[in-house]
Design a protein around this motif. Structure first.
Motif, PDB file in Angstrom:
ATOM      1  N   ARG A  21      -7.400  10.819  -4.383  1.00  0.00           N
ATOM      2  CA  ARG A  21      -8.270   9.822  -3.400  1.00  0.00           C
ATOM      3  C   ARG A  21      -8.298   8.714  -4.209  1.00  0.00           C
ATOM      4  O   ARG A  21      -9.012   8.734  -5.308  1.00  0.00           O
ATOM      5  N   SER A  22      -8.037   7.802  -3.403  1.00  0.00           N
ATOM      6  CA  SER A  22      -8.563   6.144  -3.248  1.00  0.00           C
ATOM      7  C   SER A  22      -9.897   6.466  -3.567  1.00  0.00           C
ATOM      8  O   SER A  22     -10.923   6.942  -3.439  1.00  0.00           O
ATOM      9  N   ILE A  82       0.824   4.935  -2.376  1.00  0.00           N
ATOM     10  CA  ILE A  82       0.989   6.342  -2.218  1.00  0.00           C
ATOM     11  C   ILE A  82       2.099   6.896  -2.183  1.00  0.00           C
ATOM     12  O   ILE A  82       1.965   7.768  -3.006  1.00  0.00           O
ATOM     13  N   LEU A 141      -7.557   2.466  -8.828  1.00  0.00           N
ATOM     14  CA  LEU A 141      -7.401   2.189  -7.031  1.00  0.00           C
ATOM     15  C   LEU A 141      -7.721   3.973  -6.867  1.00  0.00           C
ATOM     16  O   LEU A 141      -7.771   4.050  -5.449  1.00  0.00           O
ATOM     17  N   ALA A 142      -7.248   5.149  -7.836  1.00  0.00           N
ATOM     18  CA  ALA A 142      -7.831   6.531  -7.222  1.00  0.00           C
ATOM     19  C   ALA A 142      -8.139   7.278  -8.930  1.00  0.00           C
ATOM     20  O   ALA A 142      -8.092   7.041  -9.355  1.00  0.00           O
ATOM     21  N   PRO A 200      -8.337   3.620   2.601  1.00  0.00           N
ATOM     22  CA  PRO A 200      -8.185   4.469   1.997  1.00  0.00           C
ATOM     23  C   PRO A 200      -7.207   5.223   2.181  1.00  0.00           C
ATOM     24  O   PRO A 200      -6.365   5.814   3.528  1.00  0.00           O
ATOM     25  N   ALA A 213     -10.046  -0.029  -3.331  1.00  0.00           N
ATOM     26  CA  ALA A 213      -8.733   0.828  -2.587  1.00  0.00           C
ATOM     27  C   ALA A 213      -9.104   1.371  -1.639  1.00  0.00           C
ATOM     28  O   ALA A 213      -9.155   2.160  -0.108  1.00  0.00           O
ATOM     29  N   SER A 214     -10.238   1.874  -1.525  1.00  0.00           N
ATOM     30  CA  SER A 214     -11.036   2.611  -1.032  1.00  0.00           C
ATOM     31  C   SER A 214     -11.503   1.951   0.618  1.00  0.00           C
ATOM     32  O   SER A 214     -11.385   2.528   1.501  1.00  0.00           O
ATOM     33  N   ARG A 261       0.650  -1.206  -0.233  1.00  0.00           N
ATOM     34  CA  ARG A 261       0.365  -0.137   0.387  1.00  0.00           C
ATOM     35  C   ARG A 261       0.629   1.602   0.104  1.00  0.00           C
ATOM     36  O   ARG A 261       0.184   2.089  -0.467  1.00  0.00           O
ATOM     37  N   GLU A 274      -3.569   8.552   5.252  1.00  0.00           N
ATOM     38  CA  GLU A 274      -4.205   7.435   5.988  1.00  0.00           C
ATOM     39  C   GLU A 274      -5.460   6.547   6.533  1.00  0.00           C
ATOM     40  O   GLU A 274      -4.939   7.170   7.538  1.00  0.00           O
TER      41      GLU A 274
END
Length: 260
Positions: free
Chosen positions: A66-67, A9, A45-46, A76, A71-72, A5, A100
């Motif tokens: 933003r996720s 990011i 994913l975002a 998130p 993924a959210s 993850r 996160e």
């Protein structure tokens, strides 16, 4: 799983775009806006958005992610980059905001022409301050891309490595954009002729009064970015290598309003 993850990011933060957290930074002046989709294979994913404001000597940029989708639900996150740059030079001040699982952290940096950077770091109620000497005019996680756009938009013959000194509030790196082939990339806006740049990162050891130097780890390939070969030099696609695989960031929409 958390390492994977974090890799995603980190990739988002490196180009690292529309809802903004409160008290984040000054809003970008009216100008250009672009929207992107982040995907891993078929998985969404975002969503990302990029805003670039106009100014005679200084320009503001904002990048927000933003996720979305699964993924959210799993992890998130929000990532926001704000930058103020001096035209033709590097960053003046910058802020990185990452949230996160509802836990935020924030880095605020002031860049000097010496070159030097001062940073305030906030996480879990703790505030830390530090400063570092830089081996050249400094950039933040967003300003390096705006600087590359300027060079491409001016029609410069970028046949050699474009090196940027990038400070993310925590780590200092050389970020190299290495020109590769010119390609036709399909976008929802139509077919675009774009220059591909391979991205490589070299970590630097640094300190408040210590001249930065390579840490000895060697260069690490990050992926690539495709820049439109036109005056607007729009980033049309990005691809980053992460432990989970290849993460793709593709242009979805663009609203003109560039700086004269």
């Amino acid at each position: 799983m958390r390492a994977r993850r974090g890799a995603v990011i980190a990739a988002l933060a490196l180009v690292a775009f529309w809802a903004t957290p409160p008290a984040a930074a000054e809003a970008a002046e009216p100008g250009e806006r672009a929207r992107y989709r982040v995907s891993y294979g078929p998985a969404h994913l975002a969503d990302l958005a990029l805003e670039v404001g106009c100014g005679e000597e200084e320009r503001r940029g904002r990048l927000f992610a933003r996720s979305r989708g699964m993924a959210s639900q799993v992890h998130p996150f929000r990532v926001q980059l704000d930058t103020v740059t001096r035209v033709g030079e590097g960053a003046v001040r910058a802020q990185t905001f990452i949230e996160e699982d509802g836990v935020p952290r924030r880095y605020r940096s002031q860049f000097a022409a010496e070159p030097r950077v001062r940073t305030e770091w906030e996480f879990r109620g703790v505030t830390r301050r530090e400063q570092a000497l830089l081996p050249g005019r400094g950039h933040d996680l967003l300003s390096w891309m705006l600087a590359l756009r300027e060079r491409v938009g001016r029609g410069e013959a970028l046949e050699t490595r474009q090196r940027f000194v990038v400070w993310d509030g925590w780590k200092l790196v050389y970020l190299d954009a290495i020109p590769a082939e010119v390609e036709e990339r399909w976008t929802p806006l139509g077919s675009v002729r774009a220059q591909r740049f391979v991205l490589r990162r070299t970590y630097l050891s640094h300190g408040a009064e210590q001249v930065a130097r390579p840490s000895g780890q060697g260069a690490e390939e990050l992926g690539a970015i495709w820049m439109e070969l036109s005056e607007r030099a729009l980033p049309v696609e990005m691809a980053f290598l992460a432990p989970i695989g290849r993460v793709r960031i593709a242009l979805q929409a663009h609203q003109a309003g560039g700086c004269e």
